[in-house]
Write an enzyme that holds these catalytic residues in place. Sequence first.
Site, PDB file in Angstrom:
ATOM      1  N   TYR A  92       0.817  -1.207   0.000  1.00 58.49           N
ATOM      2  CA  TYR A  92       0.000   0.000   0.000  1.00 58.49           C
ATOM      3  C   TYR A  92       0.855   1.263   0.000  1.00 58.49           C
ATOM      4  CZ  TYR A  92      -4.235   2.682   1.295  1.00 58.49           C
ATOM      5  OH  TYR A  92      -5.313   3.541   1.326  1.00 58.49           O
ATOM      6  N   SER A 187       1.385  -7.641   1.977  1.00 59.20           N
ATOM      7  CA  SER A 187       0.370  -6.687   2.403  1.00 59.20           C
ATOM      8  C   SER A 187      -0.616  -6.434   1.251  1.00 59.20           C
ATOM      9  CB  SER A 187       1.034  -5.401   2.893  1.00 59.20           C
ATOM     10  OG  SER A 187       0.116  -4.590   3.574  1.00 59.20           O
ATOM     11  N   GLN A 188      -0.727  -5.191   0.750  1.00 57.68           N
ATOM     12  CA  GLN A 188      -1.604  -4.973  -0.405  1.00 57.68           C
ATOM     13  C   GLN A 188      -1.198  -5.865  -1.569  1.00 57.68           C
ATOM     14  OE1 GLN A 188      -3.082  -0.982  -2.416  1.00 57.68           O
ATOM     15  NE2 GLN A 188      -1.044  -1.479  -3.169  1.00 57.68           N
ATOM     16  N   ASP A 273       0.404  -8.729  14.236  1.00 59.20           N
ATOM     17  CA  ASP A 273       0.134  -7.825  13.117  1.00 59.20           C
ATOM     18  C   ASP A 273      -1.231  -7.165  13.303  1.00 59.20           C
ATOM     19  OD1 ASP A 273      -0.214  -6.521  10.709  1.00 59.20           O
ATOM     20  OD2 ASP A 273       0.282  -8.252   9.461  1.00 59.20           O
ATOM     21  N   HIS A 303       3.598  -6.239  11.351  1.00 56.87           N
ATOM     22  CA  HIS A 303       3.295  -6.308   9.918  1.00 56.87           C
ATOM     23  C   HIS A 303       4.528  -6.564   9.055  1.00 56.87           C
ATOM     24  CE1 HIS A 303       0.658  -6.004   6.560  1.00 56.87           C
ATOM     25  NE2 HIS A 303       1.206  -4.902   6.079  1.00 56.87           N
TER      26      HIS A 303
END
Length: 324
Positions: A92, A187-188, A273, A303
């Site tokens: 992201y 992540s994203q 996370d 994360h």
Amino acid sequence: MPLFDLTLEELHEYRSDSVAPEDFDAFWTKTLQEAREHDLAPRFEPVDTGLTTVDVYDVTFAGFGGHPVKAWFTVPANATAPLPLIVEFVGYGGGRGLPHEHLLWASAGHAHLIMDTRGQGSAWGGGGGTPDPVGGGPAYPGFMTRGIDAPENYYYRRVFTDGVRAVEAARSHPLADASRTVVLGGSQGGGISIAVAGLVPDLAGAAPDVPFLCDFPRAAVLTDRHPYREIGLFLKTHRGRSADVQRTLAYFDGVHFATRATAPALFSAALEDQTCPPSTVFAAFNAWPHDDKRIEVYDFNDHEGGGPFQEETKLRWLRALTSR
């Protein structure tokens, strides 16, 4: 940071309450059909990077709406035969960055395409170069609520379509072995890789790390960290819109793409996370139907997940997977 989510035993049993819309498959079939009405027109232009162990190409292809999307395509220097293909998606706020930021996969003998994420690329790393020319209605700052008034308008409809087209563009290069295509990201990027794995039926594998964009009904109320918090802050102002927002998000939930995936998978999750809570990651992992799947769990990590240790795990996994 203390553990805040389910226990590991509960995580392995957890199933999301998210329900796929009845027209989920029809929605995505139509979306991809419309995208493919535009000529993919992939361009691979050699770039003089000063690197001697890899060859790099500046890539442009037509994504959602025929909009130009940028990428880097990197292969071992002087490669002559088709190589296992890695298509990577970015976290992201980031973009494709600079070529020397992404040398791992080509150094391991793979062809590697890393896709720019439209409209992003200004929060970290070496930047991006793909605009998102589509406007939208009122939204909270960030990307999570752009076009959230309807599935047809939602930002991630464009991004996930770009991801599918990125696979198609990468596979068109003569040094890419299409039959050994793996999608991955963190992540994203992990969330996009899950979506692409649910939309592209003939991948060799998928490796989402601490994936975002999964189990929206739980994620939106479990964590107060961004980017998920953007949803709650939008609804804080737009009172009474929760059902409409959840309806839109159901078309983009990684859980529903996971149930449609047909490739082996290697996931990772971190138990501390709070950005992508482990239960939301396990929601997608537990929904993944392929027998050949596993999840690496990092019990005292946030994360960042497994970081370089997870990269080492993926290197071994990919070697075994692409040599079959």
